[in-house]
Design an enzyme around this catalytic site. Structure first.
Site, short mmCIF file in Angstrom:
data_model
loop_
_atom_site.label_atom_id
_atom_site.label_comp_id
_atom_site.label_asym_id
_atom_site.label_seq_id
_atom_site.Cartn_x
_atom_site.Cartn_y
_atom_site.Cartn_z
N HIS A 101 -22.82 33.04 37.25
CA HIS A 101 -22.75 31.75 38.08
C HIS A 101 -24.12 31.26 38.18
CE1 HIS A 101 -18.72 33.16 38.43
NE2 HIS A 101 -18.99 34.24 39.23
N GLU A 118 -21.36 35.48 45.64
CA GLU A 118 -19.96 35.94 45.85
C GLU A 118 -20.29 37.60 46.36
OE1 GLU A 118 -17.25 36.17 42.54
OE2 GLU A 118 -19.01 36.08 41.26
N HIS A 176 -21.96 40.04 35.49
CA HIS A 176 -20.89 40.86 35.91
C HIS A 176 -19.62 40.73 35.36
CE1 HIS A 176 -20.51 37.04 38.24
NE2 HIS A 176 -19.29 37.38 38.31
N ARG A 196 -19.21 31.79 31.06
CA ARG A 196 -18.69 33.27 30.39
C ARG A 196 -19.69 33.66 29.05
NH1 ARG A 196 -13.79 30.70 28.90
NH2 ARG A 196 -12.96 31.50 30.87
#
Length: 320
Positions: A101, A118, A176, A196
């Site tokens: 991200h 996150e 990740h 992605r």
């Protein structure tokens, strides 16, 4: 300003399964349900109240009508009337795509969005289930691009075998993926921006390869090897155990064996409780709500005393 619950927003995903229904009691209707958005201010996916006098109203309507009472003065000063956190439960029957991200700066410039920092709390994991978090060595941009061309990216990645209670903090830019057999709680900035970079060459239900964001990711990736992701935290019973304290959210772990009163007089923020085991009645001066494993409640910032009534519960407590 009573403790507020919301209807889950269920998301089909190529990699999803049935555990959100079987384990957490969500009203799933698909065998590939991957996410339950518990608390969301994301455009077109705004949470709707499920309990009390505000039932049927959206989170955004509550914020617009009662910004300081609900969010807290300091949160309004920083984020305005945009809810700054997105709360989810995730069921990975298959491996998720390998992704990352962007940070706030890139996300604002490219997408007019927050970045996406996150954290994950592992609620259940099948034997040998793993996460991918970061690289297993220092990687140059050139080496990374070559690994994509040669289909050898997996050889550069760091794998972490997980079990219930493990927790991870994922900085922006960190590559990740959640592995097959993992059920987890996710706390993140309000953002749905994902780059992605590899999807195991899978195809969707229509036979198409999913879109990759190879070029966008190049400037967003942290190519370093950093062991900064596993959260070391105490699990002492009947006390507040600190987990994460970052600019975007603070998370504590509570394992209560009996009732507890929380004095939040110095807290200029709403409080979120995610129940990751057992059950509890969350009460304040305006009302109460019961949550069980897999449920979430928001206590408005106006509350200065929070009562937790339980015979046994595990909670993630989230504030700003």
């Amino acid at each position: 300003m009573y403790p507020i619950k919301f209807h889950p927003i269920l998301k089909e995903r190529l990699w999803g399964g049935k555990k959100l229904g079987k384990v957490l009691g969500k009203p799933i209707t698909s065998e590939i349900t991957g996410e339950s958005w518990e608390l969301s201010g994301v455009k077109n996916d705004v949470s709707v109240v499920s309990n009390g006098e505000w039932a049927g109203k959206t989170l955004q309507q509550l914020i617009d009508g009662h910004p300081k009472d609900l969010l807290g003065q300091s949160v309004v000063e920083r984020f305005g009337t945009e809810f700054p956190i997105l709360i989810k439960f995730i069921d990975a029957k298959q491996d998720l795509s390998i992704q990352l991200h962007p940070n706030d700066e890139l996300a604002t410039k490219r997408h007019n969005s927050f970045g996406k920092t996150e954290m994950w709390y592992i609620m259940a994991a099948e034997p040998k289930a793993q996460l991918i978090v970061g690289f297993n060595k220092e990687v140059s941009r050139k080496e990374y691009v070559q690994s994509l061309d040669n289909d050898t990216l997996l050889d550069l990645l760091n794998y972490e075998t997980v079990e219930e209670g493990d927790a991870f903090f994922i900085n922006t830019g960190k590559i990740h993926a959640i592995g097959a057999g993992v059920l987890l709680a996710e706390i993140q900035q309000t953002s749905d921006i994902t780059y992605r970079v590899f999807d195991f060459n899978r195809r969707d239900k229509d036979g198409n390869l999913r879109e990759l964001h190879t070029e966008l990711a190049l400037d967003a990736i942290d190519y370093g090897k950093k062991d900064d992701f596993k959260i070391a935290y105490s699990k002492e019973k009947d006390r507040v155990n600190a987990m994460v304290d970052c600019p975007y959210f603070k998370t504590n772990f509570l394992q209560l064996t009996n009732n507890k009163t929380m004095n939040t007089n110095d807290r200029e923020s709403f409080t979120i409780y995610m129940c990751v085991g057992g059950s509890v009645v969350v009460a304040n001066d305006y009302g109460e709500a019961q949550i069980t494993k897999g449920e979430t409640v928001v206590v408005p910032a106006k509350s200065k005393i929070i009562s937790l009534r339980t015979e046994g519960v595990k909670l993630l407590e989230v504030t700003i």
